[in-house]
Motif scaffolding. Structure first.
Motif, short mmCIF file in Angstrom:
data_model
loop_
_atom_site.label_atom_id
_atom_site.label_comp_id
_atom_site.label_asym_id
_atom_site.label_seq_id
_atom_site.Cartn_x
_atom_site.Cartn_y
_atom_site.Cartn_z
N LEU A 2 0.83 -1.19 0.00
CA LEU A 2 0.00 0.00 0.00
C LEU A 2 0.87 1.25 0.00
O LEU A 2 1.78 1.39 0.82
N LYS A 3 0.64 2.15 -0.94
CA LYS A 3 1.42 3.38 -1.00
C LYS A 3 1.01 4.30 0.14
O LYS A 3 -0.14 4.30 0.58
N TYR A 4 1.95 5.13 0.58
CA TYR A 4 1.69 6.06 1.67
C TYR A 4 0.49 6.95 1.36
O TYR A 4 -0.39 7.12 2.20
N GLU A 5 0.43 7.54 0.17
CA GLU A 5 -0.64 8.46 -0.18
C GLU A 5 -2.00 7.78 -0.12
O GLU A 5 -2.97 8.35 0.37
N THR A 6 -2.07 6.55 -0.61
CA THR A 6 -3.32 5.80 -0.57
C THR A 6 -3.74 5.56 0.87
O THR A 6 -4.89 5.79 1.23
N PHE A 7 -2.79 5.13 1.69
CA PHE A 7 -3.09 4.88 3.10
C PHE A 7 -3.52 6.18 3.79
O PHE A 7 -4.54 6.22 4.47
N ALA A 8 -2.74 7.24 3.62
CA ALA A 8 -3.01 8.51 4.31
C ALA A 8 -4.40 9.04 3.96
O ALA A 8 -5.08 9.61 4.81
N ASN A 9 -4.83 8.85 2.74
CA ASN A 9 -6.13 9.37 2.32
C ASN A 9 -7.29 8.50 2.76
O ASN A 9 -8.44 8.88 2.58
N THR A 10 -7.03 7.33 3.34
CA THR A 10 -8.11 6.51 3.91
C THR A 10 -8.39 6.90 5.36
O THR A 10 -9.40 6.52 5.92
N VAL A 11 -7.49 7.67 5.95
CA VAL A 11 -7.65 8.10 7.35
C VAL A 11 -8.68 9.23 7.39
O VAL A 11 -8.57 10.20 6.64
N PRO A 12 -9.70 9.12 8.27
CA PRO A 12 -10.74 10.15 8.30
C PRO A 12 -10.30 11.48 8.93
O PRO A 12 -10.97 12.48 8.78
N GLN A 13 -9.19 11.49 9.62
CA GLN A 13 -8.67 12.71 10.22
C GLN A 13 -7.66 13.36 9.28
O GLN A 13 -7.11 12.72 8.39
N GLY A 14 -7.41 14.65 9.53
CA GLY A 14 -6.34 15.32 8.81
C GLY A 14 -5.01 14.82 9.34
O GLY A 14 -4.85 14.60 10.55
N LEU A 15 -4.06 14.61 8.47
CA LEU A 15 -2.75 14.10 8.85
C LEU A 15 -1.69 14.98 8.21
O LEU A 15 -1.75 15.28 7.02
N ALA A 16 -0.73 15.42 9.03
CA ALA A 16 0.39 16.21 8.50
C ALA A 16 1.66 15.79 9.22
O ALA A 16 1.65 15.54 10.44
N ILE A 17 2.75 15.69 8.47
CA ILE A 17 4.04 15.33 9.05
C ILE A 17 5.05 16.40 8.65
O ILE A 17 5.20 16.72 7.47
N CYS A 18 5.71 16.96 9.66
CA CYS A 18 6.76 17.96 9.43
C CYS A 18 8.10 17.34 9.78
O CYS A 18 8.22 16.59 10.75
N GLY A 19 9.11 17.67 8.99
CA GLY A 19 10.46 17.20 9.26
C GLY A 19 11.09 17.97 10.40
O GLY A 19 10.55 18.97 10.88
N GLY A 20 12.23 17.52 10.82
CA GLY A 20 12.97 18.18 11.89
C GLY A 20 13.37 19.60 11.53
O GLY A 20 13.64 20.42 12.41
N ASP A 21 13.36 19.91 10.24
CA ASP A 21 13.70 21.27 9.79
C ASP A 21 12.49 22.19 9.76
O ASP A 21 12.58 23.34 9.33
N GLY A 22 11.32 21.69 10.22
CA GLY A 22 10.12 22.52 10.28
C GLY A 22 9.36 22.63 8.98
O GLY A 22 8.46 23.45 8.84
N ARG A 23 9.71 21.79 8.00
CA ARG A 23 9.03 21.84 6.71
C ARG A 23 8.02 20.69 6.59
O ARG A 23 8.24 19.60 7.11
N LEU A 24 6.94 20.98 5.92
CA LEU A 24 5.89 20.00 5.70
C LEU A 24 6.38 18.91 4.75
O LEU A 24 6.83 19.22 3.64
N LEU A 25 6.34 17.66 5.20
CA LEU A 25 6.79 16.54 4.38
C LEU A 25 5.62 15.85 3.68
O LEU A 25 5.67 15.59 2.48
N HIS A 26 4.59 15.52 4.46
CA HIS A 26 3.44 14.78 3.93
C HIS A 26 2.17 15.33 4.57
O HIS A 26 2.20 15.80 5.69
N PHE A 27 1.08 15.19 3.85
CA PHE A 27 -0.24 15.53 4.38
C PHE A 27 -1.26 14.78 3.55
O PHE A 27 -0.97 14.35 2.43
#
Length: 193
Positions: A2-27
């Motif tokens: 299962l690809k990350y994007e496919t999995f992330a979009n099945t989650v009913p909540q908003g999801l965001a991941i920021c890197g240690g540098d403070g930049r948005l990695l995934h949502f």
């Protein structure tokens, strides 16, 4: 697999991941839906700081209305803490929605944030909220919503400022809010005042 994007979009909540540098990695797509006023700046590699500044400037959050610069500083200080943390807090949006936020920093410094729209739950509880407040608490809240300070409310009601603070503190706790601004927003939204 299962690809990350496919999995992330099945989650009913908003999801965001920021890197240690403070930049948005995934949502995920739900994250975009929850924050339509800043959707155009929610892009991979954008700094979290930029998202927060834009949210304040575009009046997305009730807490940013009074002093958007102070809200930005407080939100970024909380988010940028070097400690490993696992925290929960709430965003009251200007459109009346209430978003619960759960943030967790891992050992590498990445921050995973889960955003849940809990407006429907809060609305179901609303009739009980109004009944929970004492008449004097509602009265103090009403004057607070008109922009009066504690001492001015005390003068209007013929009571001591410490008594006004007591009533407002009780109302804040009963409404489950963290700030006076949030308390007023909840009271207005639930037609308590």
């Amino acid at each position: 697999m299962l690809k990350y994007e496919t999995f992330a979009n099945t989650v009913p909540q908003g999801l965001a991941i920021c890197g240690g540098d403070g930049r948005l990695l995934h949502f995920n797509s739900r994250y975009l839906e929850l924050f339509p006023l800043i959707r155009d700046v929610i892009k991979p590699r954008n700094e979290f700081r930029r998202l927060i500044v834009e949210a304040a400037e575009r009046k997305q959050n009730v807490a940013a209305l009074k002093d958007d610069e102070a809200w930005v500083r407080a939100r970024l200080a909380y988010h940028d803490s070097d400690d490993t943390f696992d925290s929960f807090f709430e965003h009251v949006m200007l459109d009346g929605r209430i978003i619960d936020v759960h943030e967790k920093r891992d050992q590498q410094g990445k921050i995973t944030s889960i955003y849940s729209d809990v407006t429907h739950i809060k609305r179901m509880l609303a009739p009980n909220l109004a009944k929970a407040l004492a008449p004097r608490e509602v009265e103090c809240l009403l004057w607070l919503s008109e922009g009066l300070r504690t001492d001015q409310i005390a003068y209007k009601l013929g009571i001591q400022p410490v008594t006004v603070s007591f009533h407002l503190r009780n109302a804040r706790l009963k409404l489950g809010s963290k700030t006076r601004e949030q308390m007023v927003a909840i009271a207005v939204k639930h037609k308590i005042i």
